[in-house]
Enzyme design. Sequence first.
Site, PDB file in Angstrom:
ATOM      1  N   LYS A  52       0.844  -1.201   0.000  1.00  0.00           N
ATOM      2  CA  LYS A  52       0.000   0.000   0.000  1.00  0.00           C
ATOM      3  C   LYS A  52       0.875   1.246   0.000  1.00  0.00           C
ATOM      4  CE  LYS A  52      -3.803  -2.394   2.185  1.00  0.00           C
ATOM      5  NZ  LYS A  52      -4.374  -2.915   3.428  1.00  0.00           N
ATOM      6  N   GLN A  96      -5.199  -1.875   9.606  1.00  0.00           N
ATOM      7  CA  GLN A  96      -4.974  -3.162   8.944  1.00  0.00           C
ATOM      8  C   GLN A  96      -5.555  -4.297   9.799  1.00  0.00           C
ATOM      9  OE1 GLN A  96      -3.455  -3.674   5.822  1.00  0.00           O
ATOM     10  NE2 GLN A  96      -4.158  -5.766   6.133  1.00  0.00           N
ATOM     11  N   ASP A 119     -11.197   2.570   4.040  1.00  0.00           N
ATOM     12  CA  ASP A 119     -11.548   1.188   3.716  1.00  0.00           C
ATOM     13  C   ASP A 119     -13.059   1.021   3.489  1.00  0.00           C
ATOM     14  OD1 ASP A 119     -10.038  -0.996   3.266  1.00  0.00           O
ATOM     15  OD2 ASP A 119      -9.797  -1.600   5.355  1.00  0.00           O
TER      16      ASP A 119
END
Length: 286
Positions: A52, A96, A119
């Site tokens: 990422k 995460q 997200d």
Amino acid sequence: MIILDGKLVSQSRREKLRPRVEEFQRLNGRAPHLVVVLVGDLTASQVYVRNKEKACEALGIKSTRIDLAGSISQVELMKCIDQLNEDSGVDGVLVQLPLPGSLNPDEVLMRLRPDKDADGLTYASLGLLWGGRGQIAPCTPKGVMSILEHYKIPVAGKRAVVVGRSNIVGKPMAHLLTEANATVTLCHSRTPSTRDYTLEADIVVVAAGKRHLLGKEDFKSGAVIIDVGMHGTGAGTSGLAGDVRFSELENWAYAATPVPGGVGPMTITTLLENTVTLAELRMQKK
Ligand code: NAP
């Protein structure tokens, strides 16, 4: 069979994103800024986060990584989220997953401001999406929609089956396909015979998390198969694999995603798109 190449679609979408990043920089004197919070030292998560970071760097998006010890308490982790919520220089935050065992991921997601939810997984973001007012969708299912769009695969009026009903993939996937006017069936581990449904489907998205679960005999000829599954190498296995036995699909499916190189790259691309969208929306509000 058309191989639905997620790397190619990613490249094309990232190039389309570049002028938006440059315009944001020009107007605001800074780049869009994504913060990734990594708790613990799970190797797979470290690899994802590094990928990422690289993707952000390549596009001129600022990325900051916050490494927290796996032993951190829920309270300390919430404080970290609060600080990021308040930081006006941060546009998007991603925690995460999975989090180490003792930490509650739902509480963390509920704490994150929806206007920084890169997200698209907070309940507020999901609620807005379901209400038809969402501007951010969860990265993996939105990435699947981008693949279908890129290859001009018709969705409206088609029968679609999604295998798997997680909040991260299956449920939002079914929602996005419904919004695109497919007629959608959602299968899960308690579906007595998933094959009865997949055999009828024009489009099947498989996100069951079971290595090589489905193959040719589960799909009708000419179907479009999207494999979200991601299974690493392990004892008795050879390389990365998905939930679908891809090698059986040649001369059977109309189109299919490989693993690796299918849905995987799209998840990161959508994260970049979500980050830029959040940054633009925040600046418009000012
Ligand atoms: P998950 O939370 O474990 O959910 C799996 C879902 O599949 C559950 O709803 C489960 O049903 C259902 N299921 C399990 N076995 C089944 C079976 N035999 N028949 C029908 N349904 C079955 O997994 P997830 O987070 O959604 O992830 C799914 C897969 O996608 C994993 O392999 C994951 O690694 C991969 N993934 C890939 C990406 C990417 O970027 N490519 C991103 C996210 C996830 P129940 O609800 O009844 O238990």
